[in-house]
Design a protein around this motif. Structure first.
Motif, PDB file in Angstrom:
ATOM      1  N   THR A  93      24.636   1.107 -14.426  1.00 49.48           N
ATOM      2  CA  THR A  93      23.980   0.443 -13.293  1.00 49.48           C
ATOM      3  C   THR A  93      24.117  -1.056 -13.420  1.00 49.48           C
ATOM      4  OG1 THR A  93      21.863   0.428 -14.447  1.00 49.48           O
ATOM      5  CG2 THR A  93      22.319   2.313 -13.015  1.00 49.48           C
ATOM      6  N   ASP A  94      24.110  -1.727 -12.279  1.00 51.20           N
ATOM      7  CA  ASP A  94      24.269  -3.182 -12.258  1.00 51.20           C
ATOM      8  C   ASP A  94      22.946  -3.916 -12.199  1.00 51.20           C
ATOM      9  OD1 ASP A  94      27.022  -2.854 -12.232  1.00 51.20           O
ATOM     10  OD2 ASP A  94      27.096  -2.732 -10.039  1.00 51.20           O
ATOM     11  N   ALA A  95      21.854  -3.208 -11.924  1.00 56.00           N
ATOM     12  CA  ALA A  95      20.564  -3.863 -11.761  1.00 56.00           C
ATOM     13  C   ALA A  95      20.080  -4.413 -13.098  1.00 56.00           C
ATOM     14  CB  ALA A  95      19.545  -2.879 -11.195  1.00 56.00           C
ATOM     15  N   PRO A  96      19.700  -5.681 -13.151  1.00 54.33           N
ATOM     16  CA  PRO A  96      19.190  -6.253 -14.401  1.00 54.33           C
ATOM     17  C   PRO A  96      17.822  -5.691 -14.742  1.00 54.33           C
ATOM     18  CG  PRO A  96      18.924  -7.831 -12.621  1.00 54.33           C
ATOM     19  CD  PRO A  96      19.679  -6.658 -12.044  1.00 54.33           C
ATOM     20  N   ILE A  97      17.561  -5.572 -16.010  1.00 51.27           N
ATOM     21  CA  ILE A  97      16.275  -5.068 -16.486  1.00 51.27           C
ATOM     22  C   ILE A  97      15.475  -6.246 -17.012  1.00 51.27           C
ATOM     23  CG2 ILE A  97      15.138  -3.480 -18.063  1.00 51.27           C
ATOM     24  CD1 ILE A  97      16.813  -2.129 -15.919  1.00 51.27           C
ATOM     25  N   GLY A  98      14.346  -6.541 -16.384  1.00 48.39           N
ATOM     26  CA  GLY A  98      13.514  -7.661 -16.788  1.00 48.39           C
ATOM     27  C   GLY A  98      12.286  -7.205 -17.526  1.00 48.39           C
ATOM     28  N   GLY A  99      11.527  -8.188 -18.009  1.00 47.22           N
ATOM     29  CA  GLY A  99      10.265  -7.882 -18.663  1.00 47.22           C
ATOM     30  C   GLY A  99      10.404  -7.185 -19.991  1.00 47.22           C
ATOM     31  N   GLY A 100      11.558  -7.370 -20.655  1.00 48.86           N
ATOM     32  CA  GLY A 100      11.747  -6.714 -21.943  1.00 48.86           C
ATOM     33  C   GLY A 100      11.962  -5.236 -21.830  1.00 48.86           C
ATOM     34  N   GLY A 101      12.495  -4.761 -20.684  1.00 44.48           N
ATOM     35  CA  GLY A 101      12.741  -3.345 -20.466  1.00 44.48           C
ATOM     36  C   GLY A 101      13.925  -2.851 -21.257  1.00 44.48           C
ATOM     37  N   ASP A 102      14.430  -1.695 -20.864  1.00 42.39           N
ATOM     38  CA  ASP A 102      15.497  -1.059 -21.619  1.00 42.39           C
ATOM     39  C   ASP A 102      16.402  -0.316 -20.662  1.00 42.39           C
ATOM     40  OD1 ASP A 102      16.973  -0.276 -23.828  1.00 42.39           O
ATOM     41  OD2 ASP A 102      15.173   0.203 -24.998  1.00 42.39           O
ATOM     42  N   ILE A 103      17.541   0.126 -21.178  1.00 35.37           N
ATOM     43  CA  ILE A 103      18.455   0.979 -20.435  1.00 35.37           C
ATOM     44  C   ILE A 103      18.771   2.201 -21.286  1.00 35.37           C
ATOM     45  CG2 ILE A 103      19.478  -0.955 -19.156  1.00 35.37           C
ATOM     46  CD1 ILE A 103      21.907  -0.730 -21.031  1.00 35.37           C
ATOM     47  N   ILE A 104      19.265   3.247 -20.625  1.00 36.07           N
ATOM     48  CA  ILE A 104      19.631   4.480 -21.310  1.00 36.07           C
ATOM     49  C   ILE A 104      21.142   4.654 -21.212  1.00 36.07           C
ATOM     50  CG2 ILE A 104      19.368   6.988 -21.345  1.00 36.07           C
ATOM     51  CD1 ILE A 104      16.576   6.650 -20.243  1.00 36.07           C
ATOM     52  N   PHE A 105      21.779   4.879 -22.336  1.00 39.00           N
ATOM     53  CA  PHE A 105      23.219   5.074 -22.364  1.00 39.00           C
ATOM     54  C   PHE A 105      23.522   6.545 -22.086  1.00 39.00           C
ATOM     55  CE2 PHE A 105      22.480   1.233 -24.748  1.00 39.00           C
ATOM     56  CZ  PHE A 105      23.518   0.400 -24.352  1.00 39.00           C
ATOM     57  N   THR A 106      23.733   6.852 -20.825  1.00 39.28           N
ATOM     58  CA  THR A 106      23.979   8.233 -20.409  1.00 39.28           C
ATOM     59  C   THR A 106      24.751   8.247 -19.106  1.00 39.28           C
ATOM     60  OG1 THR A 106      22.921  10.338 -19.849  1.00 39.28           O
ATOM     61  CG2 THR A 106      21.792   8.347 -19.159  1.00 39.28           C
ATOM     62  N   ASP A 107      25.422   9.339 -18.847  1.00 38.64           N
ATOM     63  CA  ASP A 107      26.096   9.548 -17.572  1.00 38.64           C
ATOM     64  C   ASP A 107      25.297  10.472 -16.667  1.00 38.64           C
ATOM     65  OD1 ASP A 107      28.292   7.946 -18.201  1.00 38.64           O
ATOM     66  OD2 ASP A 107      29.317   9.578 -19.260  1.00 38.64           O
ATOM     67  N   ASP A 108      24.104  10.901 -17.118  1.00 42.15           N
ATOM     68  CA  ASP A 108      23.276  11.788 -16.303  1.00 42.15           C
ATOM     69  C   ASP A 108      22.788  11.065 -15.051  1.00 42.15           C
ATOM     70  OD1 ASP A 108      23.610  13.697 -18.206  1.00 42.15           O
ATOM     71  OD2 ASP A 108      21.615  13.467 -19.117  1.00 42.15           O
ATOM     72  N   ALA A 109      22.627  11.844 -13.991  1.00 41.27           N
ATOM     73  CA  ALA A 109      22.121  11.289 -12.742  1.00 41.27           C
ATOM     74  C   ALA A 109      20.618  11.054 -12.853  1.00 41.27           C
ATOM     75  CB  ALA A 109      22.427  12.220 -11.581  1.00 41.27           C
ATOM     76  N   SER A 110      20.148  10.015 -12.200  1.00 34.26           N
ATOM     77  CA  SER A 110      18.721   9.725 -12.171  1.00 34.26           C
ATOM     78  C   SER A 110      18.032  10.611 -11.141  1.00 34.26           C
ATOM     79  CB  SER A 110      18.481   8.257 -11.828  1.00 34.26           C
ATOM     80  OG  SER A 110      18.902   7.998 -10.493  1.00 34.26           O
ATOM     81  N   PHE A 111      16.707  10.591 -11.163  1.00 33.40           N
ATOM     82  CA  PHE A 111      15.948  11.388 -10.203  1.00 33.40           C
ATOM     83  C   PHE A 111      16.194  10.912  -8.778  1.00 33.40           C
ATOM     84  CE2 PHE A 111      11.915  12.016  -7.815  1.00 33.40           C
ATOM     85  CZ  PHE A 111      12.001  13.397  -7.691  1.00 33.40           C
TER      86      PHE A 111
END
Length: 766
Positions: free
Chosen positions: A734-752
Motif C-alpha cells: 500500500t502507498d498510504a503512509p502510516i503515522g502516529g508510530g503505526g505499523d504495516i504488515i508484510f503480506t499479500d493477503d487482501a484486507s477486509f
C-alpha cells in the motif's frame, strides 16, 4: 445480541435462527441450517435445586412435562406439545390448580433438573488412571512428576487412583503392594485381549475364573481385593504412589543417535482401557495420558523409529504419503468404541516440541468427551495451570466435571435431526426424528457423553422436513415449534441427575418472512455454526475447498437478506442483525481452523477439538480475536482488529483464546526499557504497564486449557503473534503512509475492505 446472551444465560442455548423458516426450500435459501449451540451443564443465572422426584413423561413420545404443556385442570390431564397426546396426572398431582403448579410448570422453568435414583445409595467415587510417558529427558520427567505430585494433593481422599508408565514396555504398577515398588510389564509391540490382561495381572490367582459371561467389576467375578491391588483410594496409596514417582526414571531402553525412542503409546492406552473395563465398567473413570513424543512402537504408532522418516504433515496426509496414519486412525477408532461402551474418558496432555499424534488420537478424545492440552514442555505454564484447574475444587475455579452422560433430543414433527458436532458418540437410536442427511454424529436422536463439564457445548443441526407451505389457518394461530433436550449425567458429587431444557421457536413462511427471519438472526451463533461445519467438512470431504464454500455461503446469505439495487455495489447495505457477519467470515477464512499452512496436523486437530467443545462466546474469540487498548488518554477500551490500531504510545491486549498477547508500542517499550516505571514520579506509567497484566491474568485464570501469554514489543520477533491476527489494511504493497508510530504488515493477503468490496460486487450481480 444482548437478547441472545440473555437466552444463553437462561437455558445455555444459542441458535442462528430464532425464527424458523417454514419449508425446506426456504431453509435452503437461508444458507445456514436450523441449528443450536447447547451447553447441557451450563451454570445458569437462575439456579434452582434439583427436584427430588422423577419427571412426569408423555406415554407416547416420552417427552417430559414442561411449561409449554397444556393443562386441563378439571380433567387433571396434560397435553404434550410434541405429539398432542393427553396424559393423566398421577395421584400425587391431584391438588394441581392454576394457583398451585408444580415447579416444572412455572413459566420460567424452561430448564429444570431432577434427581434420579435413590438418594440413600452411596455415590461412586471418581476414578483416575494416570498413564505416564517415560521416554523423556530427565528434566522433562522431573517437571512432569512435580506437577503430578501437586495435582494429586488436590484430589479428594476417596478418589480411586491407578498408575501406568510406558516407554518401550508398559508397566502396570501395583499400588496396593506397600512393601516395595512392584509392577507388571507388557511388551510394547504386542496387543493384549481382555482375558490375557486379566490372566497376566493374576486376577484369578485366588478365585477361580468364571467359565462364561462378561467379567466386569466385583459383581462378575473380580474380588475387591484384586481390584484394590491396582486401583485404590488416594488416602490408601498416597505414600506408595509418591514413592513410585520419586523412583521413576527415564526409559532405560537404548536409543541410537539416528533413531527415535521406542514409545508404545497406543498399547499403553489399550492396557489402561482394558484395566478399567474389568474393574470399573460404567463408572465415571478417566484415563489421563501424559505424552512427551510420537508413538513409534506397536499399535497406534504414527512414525517409525528411524529419524530419516519425517512425521506426517498435512500434505503427506492429503496425498496419502503417511504410511502409519490410517492404521493409527483405525486403532484409535476401535479404542474410542471400547471406551464409549465402558463409559470412560480419555484425556491427553501432550507436551513436546514435536508432534505426538493428537491428529490420530482426536477420534478417541473427542468421542469420549475428554480434555486435550498441547504445550511445548511439561514446565510450561499452559500445562501446569491447565492440570491444576482439572483438580481444583470450589464454586469459581473448578470445571464441574461430570460423567456417564446420555443426551437425547425431542422436537416437533416439522423438524428432523441431522446430527451433532461435538464431544459425543452416537447411540444409534433410530426413529422418525432422524434425517437421511447426516452431519457429524447423525442417524440417531441420542448420544453418549462419557465426560462433560460446565462449558462442554455441542452443535445440533436440524432440517425442516416440510416441503410444502403450512396451512395458512395454522400459521395465523401462531405456529410454534418445540424442542426438548434431556441430559442424564452423574454429578461430581456422585448423584445421578436429569437436566431438561424445553424451548419454543416460531415458524414463519411467505413473502413477509424475510424480515421476521432477519429479526431473529444471531450472527455470533451463526459464525460458530459455520466454523464447526467447515471444520467437519474439511475432515470428511475429499477435495473440499473451505474458502470457496465460505465465500459462496456468504454471497448467498447477503443476496437474500441484503438491501441493494441490482448492478449497483454502492447501494448494498446490511441490517444491524447481519452487519458483523461478513467480518466474522473474513476472519474465519484466515483462522487456524481453515488455514492449515504453518500448522502441524496435531495443532490443527487441537484447535478444532477445542472449537467443537466451547460455547458461543469463547468460540467467537477463536474466530475473531478481541483487541483492547490501554493508554494515558483513555480508559481501557475495545478497538477494531486492524493494523491501524497500533500506536507508539499505546499498549494492546489481544485475546485469541489460545494466546493472550500484550503488545507494547514503540514509545512505551523505550520508556519501559529506560526504567521509567521504577521512578516514583512516573507511577502513572507503572499503573499503565500493570493494567494489561492484570487483565490478562483474569482471562488466564478463568480459561481451560490455559492460554499462552506472550509479552512483546513493537518490531520485536514475537510481535508476529499480534500482526498475524490483524486486518492488513496497511501492507508493504500500500502507498498510504502510516503515522502516529503505526505499523504495516508484510503480506499479500487482501484486507477486509477489499474483501467487502468484492462481496458487494458479487452480491449485486446475483
Amino acid at each position: 445480541m444482548a437478547d441472545f446472551g440473555e437466552l444463553e444465560a437462561q437455558d445455555g442455548l444459542r441458535m442462528p435462527w430464532n425464527v424458523i423458516p417454514g419449508t425446506k426450500e426456504e431453509e435452503t435459501n437461508c444458507v445456514i441450517p436450523v441449528s443450536a449451540i447447547y451447553t447441557p451443564l451450563k451454570l445458569l443465572r437462575s439456579h434452582v435445586s434439583p427436584l427430588p422426584y422423577s419427571p412426569l413423561r408423555c406415554r407416547s413420545c416420552r417427552s417430559v412435562l414442561n411449561p409449554f404443556s397444556v393443562v386441563d385442570f378439571s380433567a387433571c390431564v396434560w397435553i404434550c406439545p410434541f405429539c398432542f397426546n393427553r396424559n393423566p396426572f398421577p395421584l400425587n398431582y391431584s391438588s394441581i390448580s392454576e394457583n398451585n403448579l408444580p415447579p416444572e410448570l412455572f413459566p420460567h422453568s424452561t430448564t429444570v433438573e431432577y434427581l434420579c435414583g435413590s438418594s440413600s445409595s452411596s455415590p461412586s467415587p471418581p476414578v483416575f488412571l494416570f498413564v505416564l510417558d517415560t521416554c523423556l529427558i530427565s528434566e522433562e520427567l522431573d517437571f512432569l512428576k512435580s506437577s503430578l505430585s501437586q495435582a494429586l494433593g488436590l484430589l479428594p481422599d476417596s478418589s480411586i487412583i491407578g498408575l501406568i508408565t510406558f516407554g518401550s514396555h508398559v508397566h502396570v504398577h501395583e499400588l496396593g503392594f506397600h512393601h516395595c515398588s512392584k509392577s507388571y510389564v507388557f511388551k510394547g509391540h504386542k496387543e493384549l485381549t481382555k482375558d490375557q490382561l486379566l490372566d497376566h495381572l493374576n486376577f484369578f490367582l485366588k478365585n477361580p475364573k468364571p467359565s462364561s459371561g462378561v467379567i466386569a467389576g466385583a459383581r462378575d467375578g473380580l474380588s475387591s481385593e484384586d481390584i484394590a491391588r491396582f486401583l485404590l483410594p488416594a488416602s490408601d496409596c498416597q505414600f506408595t504412589l509418591q514413592s513410585v514417582l520419586e523412583e521413576l526414571r527415564t526409559d532405560p531402553w537404548p536409543v541410537e543417535a539416528d533413531e527415535r525412542p521406542s514409545r508404545c503409546t497406543g498399547v499403553a492406552l489399550s492396557v489402561a482401557a482394558g484395566l478399567l473395563r474389568a474393574c470399573f465398567p460404567g463408572s465415571g473413570a478417566r484415563i489421563m495420558a501424559f505424552v512427551g513424543g510420537p508413538s513409534t512402537e506397536g499399535a497406534g504408532a504414527i512414525v517409525s523409529r528411524n529419524l530419516s522418516e519425517p512425521i506426517r504433515s498435512h500434505k503427506d496426509i492429503d496425498k496419502d504419503f503417511a504410511p502409519h496414519y490410517h492404521k493409527a486412525i483405525e486403532f484409535y477408532e476401535g479404542l474410542a468404541k471400547q471406551l464409549v461402551h465402558q463409559g470412560h474418558v480419555l484425556d491427553v496432555f501432550a507436551c513436546a516440541v514435536d508432534q505426538v499424534g493428537i491428529a490420530e488420537l482426536k477420534v478417541a478424545v473427542e468421542g469420549t468427551g475428554g480434555f486435550v492440552v498441547l504445550a511445548e514442555s511439561f514446565n510450561h505454564s499452559v500445562f501446569r495451570d491447565s492440570l491444576k484447574r482439572v483438580f481444583q475444587s470450589g464454586e469459581n475455579n473448578d470445571l464441574g466435571l461430570s460423567s456417564c452422560g446420555i443426551f437425547e433430543v425431542n422436537c416437533s414433527k416439522e423438524l428432523k435431526i441431522q446430527g451433532v458436532i461435538g464431544p459425543c458418540a452416537s447411540l444409534e437410536k433410530k426413529g422418525p426424528l432422524c434425517s437421511d442427511t447426516i452431519v457429524g454424529q447423525g442417524g440417531t436422536s441420542a448420544w453418549k457423553m462419557c465426560g462433560l463439564d460446565n462449558s462442554t457445548s455441542i452443535c445440533l443441526v436440524f432440517e425442516v422436513a416440510r416441503k410444502d407451505k403450512p396451512d395458512v389457518a395454522l400459521l395465523s394461530q401462531g405456529n410454534q415449534l418445540y424442542f426438548q433436550f434431556l441430559t442424564y449425567y452423574q454429578h461430581s458429587n456422585g448423584q445421578t441427575r436429569l437436566r431438561v431444557t424445553t424451548f419454543s421457536r416460531r415458524l414463519v413462511v411467505g413473502t413477509g418472512s424475510i424480515q421476521e427471519l432477519a429479526a431473529g438472526f444471531d450472527q455470533e451463533a451463526a459464525a460458530v455454526v459455520m466454523a464447526r461445519l467447515v471444520s467437519f467438512k474439511m475432515e470428511t470431504q475429499v477435495e473440499f475447498d473451505p474458502v470457496r464454500w465460505i465465500d459462496k455461503s456468504l454471497i448467498s446469505l447477503c443476496s437474500r437478506f441484503g438491501d441493494y439495487q441490482k448492478g449497483s455495489p454502492a447501494s448494498f447495505t446490511l441490517s444491524p442483525q447481519f452487519s458483523i457477519f461478513p467480518q466474522f467470515m473474513f476472519n474465519l477464512r484466515r483462522s487456524q481452523f481453515v488455514q492449515v499452512f504453518n500448522n502441524s496436523p496435531d495443532e490443527t486437530a487441537y484447535f478444532r477439538m477445542i472449537l467443537n467443545r466451547e460455547n458461543v462466546s469463547n468460540s467467537v474469540v477463536m474466530i475473531q480475536p478481541s483487541l483492547i487498548s490501554f493508554s494515558f488518554h483513555s480508559e481501557p477500551e475495545p478497538i477494531i482488529l486492524d493494523v491501524s490500531s497500533i500506536a507508539a504510545d499505546r499498549i494492546l491486549l489481544l485475546d485469541s483464546y489460545f494466546t493472550v498477547v500484550i503488545f507494547h508500542g514503540m514509545t512505551i517499550a523505550q520508556w519501559r526499557k529506560a526504567g521509567y516505571h521504577n521512578q516514583p514520579e512516573h507511577q502513572a506509567f507503572a499503573h499503565l504497564l500493570q493494567a494489561p497484566r492484570d487483565y490478562a491474568n483474569v482471562i488466564i485464570s478463568e480459561r481451560f486449557p490455559s492460554p499462552r501469554l506472550v509479552i512483546c514489543d513493537q518490531h520485536g520477533s514475537q510481535a508476529r503473534f499480534l500482526l498475524a491476527k490483524l486486518n492488513p489494511s496497511a501492507t508493504c504493497n500500500t502507498d498510504a503512509p502510516i503515522g502516529g508510530g503505526g505499523d504495516i504488515i508484510f503480506t499479500d493477503d487482501a484486507s477486509f475492505e477489499v474483501f467487502l468490496d468484492h462481496l458487494q460486487r458479487l452480491v449485486v450481480q446475483c
